[in-house]
Design an enzyme around this catalytic site. Structure first.
Site, mmCIF file in Angstrom:
data_model
loop_
_atom_site.group_PDB
_atom_site.id
_atom_site.type_symbol
_atom_site.label_atom_id
_atom_site.label_comp_id
_atom_site.label_asym_id
_atom_site.label_seq_id
_atom_site.Cartn_x
_atom_site.Cartn_y
_atom_site.Cartn_z
ATOM 1 C CE LYS A 88 34.270 46.652 41.741
ATOM 2 N NZ LYS A 88 33.424 45.554 41.269
ATOM 3 C CD GLN A 130 29.776 44.862 41.508
ATOM 4 O OE1 GLN A 130 30.617 45.691 41.185
ATOM 5 N NE2 GLN A 130 30.073 43.785 42.198
ATOM 6 C CG ASP A 173 35.321 42.641 36.153
ATOM 7 O OD1 ASP A 173 36.084 42.951 37.080
ATOM 8 O OD2 ASP A 173 34.094 42.840 36.162
#
Ligand code: NAP
Length: 291
Positions: free
Chosen positions: A54, A98, A121
């Site tokens: 990422k 994460q 997200d």
């Protein structure tokens, strides 16, 4: 007979990232650099790989990124305090925590703490609700990447029988919703589903998000189906495989994704897309207030 289309997620993601880079360059020229904060708690090796990918994608596109690597024994309060700080910063447009988080941290509380404007997200319940009613700023990254790949196959989702195997909050459920938004007729299967093979056999579009290596085999696939494999599983010899048994399905599919190189790279490209979108929205909102 027509050759099966192998949906190359790496190539498609590269093309999308190039478009995002051009748009990011324009935004930077106008005075705003998109910024993503990535938080990792503990030392899960797979999480470390995802975080690095990422960050690398941000660098490729010209976005700013910063990483918070926190020890396994970080308390929930410490994590929430960091998120609160990041929520207030103008140079951070996206906050990504994460998963998985250590067991002593309540993942729901963490997701709830992220500003809905920085929830790239799209896991926050408000954003999930917005997706449900079709009025959203961000789409969840993996399902959005799958939709892009289906479009790549040239197949229209409208009117197709779609079967999603898996009903997780991050993949299966939003996947079904996005297919429905595209006018697919959707069946969701899970571990309690009866006659799963028969249901999959009826599908024009199959999306496997199960977490079980090579679970979907060629005998379950209708001739000419589009087969999308979200799964990422390690075999004992450390080989990465999907939830689909590629070799037996490729012969029957009209189009199929490989693992690796299918859905995975698309997930990251969609994260970048959301971060840029958040930055654009924040820039436009600041300018409106300045005028
Ligand atoms: P998850 O939360 O574990 O959910 C798995 C789903 O599969 C559950 O709904 C479960 O049903 C269902 N399932 C399990 N065994 C089954 C069976 N025998 N028959 C039918 N359904 C069954 O997993 P997830 O987070 O959605 O992830 C799924 C896979 O995608 C994993 O391999 C993960 O690593 C991968 N993934 C990849 C990406 C990417 O970017 N490529 C992103 C996210 C996830 P129940 O609900 O009944 O338990």
């Amino acid at each position: 007979m027509q050759k099966t289309i192998i949906l190359d997620g790496k190539k498609t993601a590269q093309r999308i990232k190039q478009q995002l880079k051009n748009q990011t360059d324009d935004l930077i020229k106008r005075g705003k650099t998109p910024g993503l904060a990535v938080i990792i708690v503990g030392d899960d090796s797979a999480s470390r790989i995802y975080v690095n990918l990422k960050k690398r994608a941000c660098a490729e596109i010209g976005m700013y990124s910063e990483e918070y690597s926190m020890p396994e024994n970080t308390t929930q309060d410490e994590l929430l305090t960091l998120i609160e700080k990041l929520n207030k910063r103008n140079d951070i447009d996206g906050i990504l925590v994460q998963s998985p988080l250590p067991g002593h941290i309540n993942e729901t509380a963490v997701i709830d703490a992220i500003s809905i404007k920085k929830d790239v997200d799209a896991f926050h319940p408000v954003n999930v609700g917005k997706i449900m009613i079709g009025d959203y700023d961000f789409l969840p990254c993996t399902p959005a990447g799958v939709i892009e790949l289906i479009h790549e196959s040239g197949i229209s989702i409208a009117g197709k029988d779609c079967v999603v195997i898996g009903r997780s909050n991050i993949v299966g459920k939003p996947m079904a919703m996005l297919l429905m938004h595209e006018h697919g007729t959707v069946t969701i299967c899970h571990s309690k589903t009866k006659d799963l093979a028969q249901k999959v056999r009826n599908a024009d579009i199959v999306v496997a998000a199960i977490g079980k290596a090579q679970f979907i085999t060629g005998d379950m696939i209708k001739q000419g189906a589009v087969v999308i494999d979200v799964g990422m599983n390690r075999l004992e010899d450390n080989t990465l495989v999907g939830d689909v048994h590629f070799e037996s399905c490729v012969e029957k599919a009209y189009a199929i994704t490989p693992v690796p190189g299918g859905v995975g790279p698309m997930t990251i490209a969609m994260l970048m897309k959301n971060t840029l979108k958040s930055a654009v929205l924040s820039f436009e909102s600041e300018n409106r207030h300045d005028n």
